[in-house]
Structure formats: structure tokens, C-alpha cells
Scaffold this motif. Structure first.
Motif, PDB file in Angstrom:
ATOM      1  N   PHE A 198       0.821  -1.212   0.000  1.00  0.00           N
ATOM      2  CA  PHE A 198       0.000   0.000   0.000  1.00  0.00           C
ATOM      3  C   PHE A 198       0.854   1.261   0.000  1.00  0.00           C
ATOM      4  O   PHE A 198       0.462   2.262  -0.586  1.00  0.00           O
ATOM      5  CB  PHE A 198      -0.982  -0.004   1.174  1.00  0.00           C
ATOM      6  CG  PHE A 198      -2.170  -0.882   0.924  1.00  0.00           C
ATOM      7  CD1 PHE A 198      -3.013  -0.643  -0.136  1.00  0.00           C
ATOM      8  CD2 PHE A 198      -2.432  -1.962   1.740  1.00  0.00           C
ATOM      9  CE1 PHE A 198      -4.104  -1.453  -0.387  1.00  0.00           C
ATOM     10  CE2 PHE A 198      -3.513  -2.780   1.503  1.00  0.00           C
ATOM     11  CZ  PHE A 198      -4.358  -2.521   0.436  1.00  0.00           C
ATOM     12  N   TYR A 199       2.013   1.211   0.639  1.00  0.00           N
ATOM     13  CA  TYR A 199       2.922   2.351   0.579  1.00  0.00           C
ATOM     14  C   TYR A 199       3.364   2.592  -0.861  1.00  0.00           C
ATOM     15  O   TYR A 199       3.394   3.717  -1.333  1.00  0.00           O
ATOM     16  CB  TYR A 199       4.134   2.121   1.480  1.00  0.00           C
ATOM     17  CG  TYR A 199       5.092   3.289   1.488  1.00  0.00           C
ATOM     18  CD1 TYR A 199       4.876   4.357   2.344  1.00  0.00           C
ATOM     19  CD2 TYR A 199       6.189   3.335   0.645  1.00  0.00           C
ATOM     20  CE1 TYR A 199       5.734   5.436   2.357  1.00  0.00           C
ATOM     21  CE2 TYR A 199       7.047   4.405   0.642  1.00  0.00           C
ATOM     22  CZ  TYR A 199       6.820   5.459   1.504  1.00  0.00           C
ATOM     23  OH  TYR A 199       7.665   6.537   1.499  1.00  0.00           O
ATOM     24  N   TRP A 200       3.706   1.503  -1.561  1.00  0.00           N
ATOM     25  CA  TRP A 200       4.128   1.630  -2.959  1.00  0.00           C
ATOM     26  C   TRP A 200       2.988   2.174  -3.819  1.00  0.00           C
ATOM     27  O   TRP A 200       3.193   3.061  -4.641  1.00  0.00           O
ATOM     28  CB  TRP A 200       4.575   0.275  -3.506  1.00  0.00           C
ATOM     29  CG  TRP A 200       4.712   0.275  -4.989  1.00  0.00           C
ATOM     30  CD1 TRP A 200       5.745   0.778  -5.712  1.00  0.00           C
ATOM     31  CD2 TRP A 200       3.760  -0.225  -5.928  1.00  0.00           C
ATOM     32  NE1 TRP A 200       5.492   0.619  -7.056  1.00  0.00           N
ATOM     33  CE2 TRP A 200       4.270  -0.001  -7.210  1.00  0.00           C
ATOM     34  CE3 TRP A 200       2.520  -0.842  -5.810  1.00  0.00           C
ATOM     35  CZ2 TRP A 200       3.600  -0.373  -8.359  1.00  0.00           C
ATOM     36  CZ3 TRP A 200       1.856  -1.218  -6.952  1.00  0.00           C
ATOM     37  CH2 TRP A 200       2.404  -0.977  -8.208  1.00  0.00           C
ATOM     38  N   SER A 201       1.778   1.667  -3.610  1.00  0.00           N
ATOM     39  CA  SER A 201       0.669   2.070  -4.477  1.00  0.00           C
ATOM     40  C   SER A 201       0.178   3.489  -4.199  1.00  0.00           C
ATOM     41  O   SER A 201      -0.284   4.168  -5.114  1.00  0.00           O
ATOM     42  CB  SER A 201      -0.490   1.085  -4.358  1.00  0.00           C
ATOM     43  OG  SER A 201      -1.075   1.151  -3.081  1.00  0.00           O
ATOM     44  N   GLU A 202       0.280   3.948  -2.965  1.00  0.00           N
ATOM     45  CA  GLU A 202      -0.258   5.266  -2.623  1.00  0.00           C
ATOM     46  C   GLU A 202       0.806   6.365  -2.587  1.00  0.00           C
ATOM     47  O   GLU A 202       0.541   7.493  -2.978  1.00  0.00           O
ATOM     48  CB  GLU A 202      -0.963   5.208  -1.262  1.00  0.00           C
ATOM     49  CG  GLU A 202      -2.159   4.282  -1.228  1.00  0.00           C
ATOM     50  CD  GLU A 202      -3.253   4.698  -2.194  1.00  0.00           C
ATOM     51  OE1 GLU A 202      -3.495   5.914  -2.356  1.00  0.00           O
ATOM     52  OE2 GLU A 202      -3.867   3.796  -2.788  1.00  0.00           O
ATOM     53  N   ILE A 203       2.002   6.061  -2.123  1.00  0.00           N
ATOM     54  CA  ILE A 203       3.012   7.086  -1.918  1.00  0.00           C
ATOM     55  C   ILE A 203       4.190   6.926  -2.865  1.00  0.00           C
ATOM     56  O   ILE A 203       4.836   7.905  -3.211  1.00  0.00           O
ATOM     57  CB  ILE A 203       3.506   7.073  -0.451  1.00  0.00           C
ATOM     58  CG1 ILE A 203       2.338   7.355   0.465  1.00  0.00           C
ATOM     59  CG2 ILE A 203       4.620   8.069  -0.228  1.00  0.00           C
ATOM     60  CD1 ILE A 203       2.650   7.211   1.920  1.00  0.00           C
ATOM     61  N   GLY A 204       4.471   5.726  -3.313  1.00  0.00           N
ATOM     62  CA  GLY A 204       5.658   5.381  -4.092  1.00  0.00           C
ATOM     63  C   GLY A 204       6.170   6.471  -5.023  1.00  0.00           C
ATOM     64  O   GLY A 204       5.579   7.516  -5.181  1.00  0.00           O
ATOM     65  N   CYS A 205       7.267   6.221  -5.641  1.00  0.00           N
ATOM     66  CA  CYS A 205       7.950   7.190  -6.490  1.00  0.00           C
ATOM     67  C   CYS A 205       7.258   7.279  -7.853  1.00  0.00           C
ATOM     68  O   CYS A 205       7.104   6.282  -8.541  1.00  0.00           O
ATOM     69  CB  CYS A 205       9.399   6.752  -6.644  1.00  0.00           C
ATOM     70  SG  CYS A 205      10.434   7.931  -7.488  1.00  0.00           S
ATOM     71  N   LEU A 206       6.841   8.451  -8.238  1.00  0.00           N
ATOM     72  CA  LEU A 206       6.140   8.624  -9.507  1.00  0.00           C
ATOM     73  C   LEU A 206       7.074   8.639 -10.704  1.00  0.00           C
ATOM     74  O   LEU A 206       6.710   8.219 -11.796  1.00  0.00           O
ATOM     75  CB  LEU A 206       5.338   9.928  -9.476  1.00  0.00           C
ATOM     76  CG  LEU A 206       4.216   9.990  -8.450  1.00  0.00           C
ATOM     77  CD1 LEU A 206       3.571  11.371  -8.446  1.00  0.00           C
ATOM     78  CD2 LEU A 206       3.184   8.926  -8.727  1.00  0.00           C
ATOM     79  N   THR A 207       8.296   9.105 -10.526  1.00  0.00           N
ATOM     80  CA  THR A 207       9.207   9.225 -11.650  1.00  0.00           C
ATOM     81  C   THR A 207       9.909   7.917 -11.988  1.00  0.00           C
ATOM     82  O   THR A 207      10.421   7.766 -13.085  1.00  0.00           O
ATOM     83  CB  THR A 207      10.283  10.288 -11.349  1.00  0.00           C
ATOM     84  OG1 THR A 207      11.034   9.876 -10.206  1.00  0.00           O
ATOM     85  CG2 THR A 207       9.657  11.643 -11.104  1.00  0.00           C
ATOM     86  N   GLY A 208       9.956   6.990 -11.066  1.00  0.00           N
ATOM     87  CA  GLY A 208      10.634   5.725 -11.303  1.00  0.00           C
ATOM     88  C   GLY A 208      12.124   5.773 -11.038  1.00  0.00           C
ATOM     89  O   GLY A 208      12.825   4.803 -11.298  1.00  0.00           O
ATOM     90  N   THR A 209      12.619   6.887 -10.518  1.00  0.00           N
ATOM     91  CA  THR A 209      14.053   7.011 -10.258  1.00  0.00           C
ATOM     92  C   THR A 209      14.429   6.603  -8.837  1.00  0.00           C
ATOM     93  O   THR A 209      15.604   6.520  -8.526  1.00  0.00           O
ATOM     94  CB  THR A 209      14.515   8.455 -10.497  1.00  0.00           C
ATOM     95  OG1 THR A 209      13.765   9.332  -9.654  1.00  0.00           O
ATOM     96  CG2 THR A 209      14.318   8.845 -11.950  1.00  0.00           C
ATOM     97  N   CYS A 210      13.463   6.365  -7.999  1.00  0.00           N
ATOM     98  CA  CYS A 210      13.736   5.935  -6.628  1.00  0.00           C
ATOM     99  C   CYS A 210      13.914   4.411  -6.619  1.00  0.00           C
ATOM    100  O   CYS A 210      12.980   3.691  -6.924  1.00  0.00           O
ATOM    101  CB  CYS A 210      12.586   6.302  -5.704  1.00  0.00           C
ATOM    102  SG  CYS A 210      12.038   8.006  -5.846  1.00  0.00           S
ATOM    103  N   PRO A 211      15.091   3.912  -6.292  1.00  0.00           N
ATOM    104  CA  PRO A 211      15.318   2.474  -6.413  1.00  0.00           C
ATOM    105  C   PRO A 211      14.490   1.626  -5.454  1.00  0.00           C
ATOM    106  O   PRO A 211      14.139   0.502  -5.783  1.00  0.00           O
ATOM    107  CB  PRO A 211      16.805   2.313  -6.121  1.00  0.00           C
ATOM    108  CG  PRO A 211      17.211   3.538  -5.425  1.00  0.00           C
ATOM    109  CD  PRO A 211      16.270   4.619  -5.846  1.00  0.00           C
ATOM    110  N   LEU A 212      14.152   2.145  -4.302  1.00  0.00           N
ATOM    111  CA  LEU A 212      13.412   1.342  -3.332  1.00  0.00           C
ATOM    112  C   LEU A 212      11.906   1.465  -3.520  1.00  0.00           C
ATOM    113  O   LEU A 212      11.188   0.472  -3.477  1.00  0.00           O
ATOM    114  CB  LEU A 212      13.800   1.759  -1.909  1.00  0.00           C
ATOM    115  CG  LEU A 212      13.161   0.970  -0.792  1.00  0.00           C
ATOM    116  CD1 LEU A 212      13.615  -0.477  -0.861  1.00  0.00           C
ATOM    117  CD2 LEU A 212      13.542   1.548   0.543  1.00  0.00           C
TER     118      LEU A 212
END
Length: 69
Positions: free
Chosen positions: A26-40
């Protein structure tokens, strides 16, 4: 005799890992990195195990604290 289902002594740690994995997703789906440059945070495949490890660790700490009391 009644055959009762017994849980392992680490049931709270496993439960914490499961809750952590769900929280990681849920953290990934709601807050995650939008640009795709965050490796985690950019992929759910990295956030779910990270959340599971975090949940396992936190539930282990809480279990140990409650056992001492």
C-alpha cells in the motif's frame, strides 16, 4: 482427545511480517515514487519484502518487550 491446532511460538512475528508486506504494497501504491528514479519505492517487488522485514523486526521487538513484563 480433541486435536487443537497449535501455532508456532513465532506467530506474532509471522503476523507482523504479513502486515508489513501488505503495508509495503500500500505504501508503494499510494506514496511510491512517480518518476521511477527511486530504487526502493519505484517497484512493488522491492517494497513488499522491505515491509515484511520491517514488520517482522518490529513485531519481534514488541513481543520481546511484552515477554519481559
Amino acid at each position: 482427545m480433541e486435536n487443537k491446532m497449535r501455532f508456532s511460538p513465532n506467530k506474532w512475528k509471522v503476523f507482523g511480517a504479513l502486515i508489513g508486506a501488505i503495508g509495503g504494497y500500500f505504501y508503494w501504491s499510494e506514496i511510491g515514487c512517480l518518476t521511477g528514479t527511486c530504487p526502493l519505492k519505484s517497484q512493488w517487488q522491492t517494497m513488499v519484502p522491505y515491509g515484511a522485514i520491517l514488520g517482522f523486526t518490529i513485531s519481534g521487538i514488541i513481543t520481546d518487550i511484552l515477554k519481559k513484563k
